[in-house]
Design a protein around this motif. Structure first.
Motif, mmCIF file in Angstrom:
data_model
loop_
_atom_site.group_PDB
_atom_site.id
_atom_site.type_symbol
_atom_site.label_atom_id
_atom_site.label_comp_id
_atom_site.label_asym_id
_atom_site.label_seq_id
_atom_site.Cartn_x
_atom_site.Cartn_y
_atom_site.Cartn_z
ATOM 1 N N UNK A 67 42.740 43.376 45.137
ATOM 2 C CA UNK A 67 43.275 44.653 45.512
ATOM 3 C C UNK A 67 43.080 45.649 44.787
ATOM 4 N N UNK A 68 42.423 46.798 45.007
ATOM 5 C CA UNK A 68 41.692 47.851 44.348
ATOM 6 C C UNK A 68 42.884 48.762 43.832
ATOM 7 N N UNK A 69 42.989 48.665 42.423
ATOM 8 C CA UNK A 69 43.857 49.647 41.611
ATOM 9 C C UNK A 69 43.338 49.934 40.501
ATOM 10 N N UNK A 70 42.291 51.067 40.645
ATOM 11 C CA UNK A 70 41.643 51.458 39.028
ATOM 12 C C UNK A 70 42.375 51.390 37.806
ATOM 13 N N UNK A 71 43.625 51.594 37.979
ATOM 14 C CA UNK A 71 44.598 51.592 36.976
ATOM 15 C C UNK A 71 44.778 50.287 36.188
ATOM 16 N N UNK A 72 44.440 49.318 36.853
ATOM 17 C CA UNK A 72 44.728 48.111 36.129
ATOM 18 C C UNK A 72 43.129 47.359 35.912
ATOM 19 N N UNK A 73 42.419 47.453 36.773
ATOM 20 C CA UNK A 73 41.112 46.738 36.354
ATOM 21 C C UNK A 73 40.036 47.431 37.301
ATOM 22 N N UNK A 74 38.875 47.388 36.883
ATOM 23 C CA UNK A 74 37.864 47.791 37.809
ATOM 24 C C UNK A 74 37.718 47.297 39.282
ATOM 25 N N UNK A 75 37.469 48.295 40.205
ATOM 26 C CA UNK A 75 37.381 47.651 41.496
ATOM 27 C C UNK A 75 36.023 47.444 42.178
ATOM 28 N N UNK A 76 35.813 46.048 42.592
ATOM 29 C CA UNK A 76 34.444 45.903 43.061
ATOM 30 C C UNK A 76 34.442 44.635 44.066
ATOM 31 N N UNK A 77 33.387 44.427 44.871
ATOM 32 C CA UNK A 77 33.319 43.436 45.802
ATOM 33 C C UNK A 77 33.129 41.981 45.085
ATOM 34 N N UNK A 78 32.976 42.067 43.823
ATOM 35 C CA UNK A 78 32.758 40.961 43.075
ATOM 36 C C UNK A 78 34.021 40.166 42.757
ATOM 37 N N UNK A 79 35.014 41.167 42.194
ATOM 38 C CA UNK A 79 36.337 40.545 42.183
ATOM 39 C C UNK A 79 37.019 39.956 43.368
ATOM 40 N N UNK A 80 36.551 40.768 44.453
ATOM 41 C CA UNK A 80 37.148 40.204 45.671
ATOM 42 C C UNK A 80 36.607 38.980 46.092
ATOM 43 N N UNK A 81 35.323 38.690 46.038
ATOM 44 C CA UNK A 81 34.731 37.365 46.423
ATOM 45 C C UNK A 81 35.163 36.207 45.379
ATOM 46 N N UNK A 82 35.102 36.541 44.141
ATOM 47 C CA UNK A 82 35.566 35.528 43.190
ATOM 48 C C UNK A 82 37.042 35.085 43.467
#
Length: 381
Positions: free
Chosen positions: A251-266
């Motif tokens: 889930x995209x929450x820039x306050x916690x960690x960078x948002x990217x398709x890489x985190x989504x796929x992993x």
């Protein structure tokens, strides 16, 4: 210090689980609470299926004990992270309790699949209530940001689907717990890398409860009253925790960690085997005009058994497949588009199944469609 606390959380979870499971076995054999053998099951003797009773108490005890210790020694969480962590954990616990109680009833006296389905929907709805839902697909299928009106129902559907995928893959000794352990190890390491300590603790607390269970489930001897299954209580609890961590990771929450398709796929790569397996079986039932909630012997572990693999070899083969998908996705995610990577995953999984089918056909083994109530939704002792 955070790494030491996470190792402490893991150690407490392992120790408590190792202490509780033998006591559950004693109660199960004294009260004759068994999973009876049927034509679809691998075992041919009565075996308790109450291992999941230990999951939720162990996870919560180890997690909150270490969080308490963390605050006592003055190692508090950053204030900006609490706005996310506190509501998510509270609603997660509410959902876990609902699924735990539903699993208890199902493992002890049986629960109708419609009742279980609606309990799952209510429990899963707790995640969007906490503010956690799939809000971005990062270009997958050409879709980026999702509005709440689409993202929240989509999240509920995905989580219910994955929970039942974990439930359905629990057909061999060590399979669900082995796949869950691999996923939790990857997700926990990911959260450690991004310094999300509470989510890492939850990952390793859940991993800790699976380690002793895996030993009793795989290496325990039924004739010595040392073997146990996780049952619906365990598979529902495990599936819910896994999906919570995967969605938190993606889930995209820039306050916690960078948002990217890489985190989504992993994140979702850790659950590809159960997701693909259930999706394939549902498509096969639809093609054969069979009810979707009718059990059959076309899951990946049934197919491996049908070509002559032993239960242990089948379990190890599926775990190796899972590792292959993990490594492949983590290695390629930095170099190719997420849509192309998804096509590669689908092609690889399809190729593996075609190969197994050809081996089965060469041996002249008939494909079985056994019409019985779906065990993942309607188990009865």
């Amino acid at each position: 210090m955070s790494y030491l606390l996470i190792m402490l959380c893991l150690s407490i979870s392992i120790a408590l689980s190792a202490l509780i499971i033998p006591r559950i076995l004693v109660v199960a054999y004294r009260k004759k609470l068994f999973d009876l053998p049927t034509e679809r099951k691998v075992h041919n003797v009565v075996i308790p299926r109450l291992g999941g009773f230990s999951f939720l108490p162990t996870i919560l005890f180890s997690l909150f004990l270490v969080i308490g210790i963390r605050y006592l020694i003055g190692f508090e969480l950053p204030a900006e992270a609490l706005d996310f962590v506190v509501p998510e954990l509270f609603f997660l616990i509410c959902g876990l309790i609902l699924l735990y109680l539903a699993g208890l009833k199902d493992d002890l006296v049986g629960l109708r699949y419609r009742s279980k389905f609606w309990v799952q929907v209510v429990a899963v709805s707790m995640l969007p209530m906490s503010g956690l839902w799939i809000n971005n697909l990062y270009g997958l299928l050409g879709i980026y940001e999702l509005s709440p009106w689409i993202g929240i129902p989509f999240t509920i559907f995905v989580v219910v689907f994955i929970i039942n995928s974990i439930n359905l893959i629990d057909g061999l000794d060590g399979l669900a717990s082995g796949l869950g352990s691999l996923s939790l190890l990857i997700l926990g390491s990911f959260f450690l890398y991004h310094h999300l300590w509470i989510y890492a603790m939850l990952s390793f607390a859940t991993l800790g409860v699976l380690i002793p269970f895996f030993y009793y489930n795989v290496f325990g001897k039924a004739e010595h009253c040392r073997k146990i299954f996780m049952g619906d209580t365990g598979s529902l609890t495990l599936g819910y925790v896994l999906t919570f961590l995967v969605i938190r990771c993606s889930s995209c929450h820039p306050e916690l960690m960078p948002c990217s398709d890489k985190t989504f796929i992993i994140a979702f790569a850790t659950l590809l085997i159960p997701i693909f397996d259930v999706f394939r079986v549902v498509l096969l039932r639809a093609r054969l005009h069979k009810p979707l909630f009718v059990a059959d012997k076309n899951h990946i572990h049934h197919k491996l058994l049908s070509i002559g693999f032993s239960p242990c070899r089948s379990m190890l083969a599926i775990l190796l497949m899972a590792c292959l998908f993990y490594v492949l996705n983590i290695a390629l995610v930095y170099y190719i588009n997420c849509n192309l990577l998804l096509l590669i995953d689908i092609a690889l999984y399809t190729g593996l199944n075609i190969w197994i089918d050809k081996v089965r056909d060469r041996k002249g083994i008939k494909k079985e469609i056994v019409e019985t109530p779906l065990l993942s939704l309607n188990k009865k002792i």
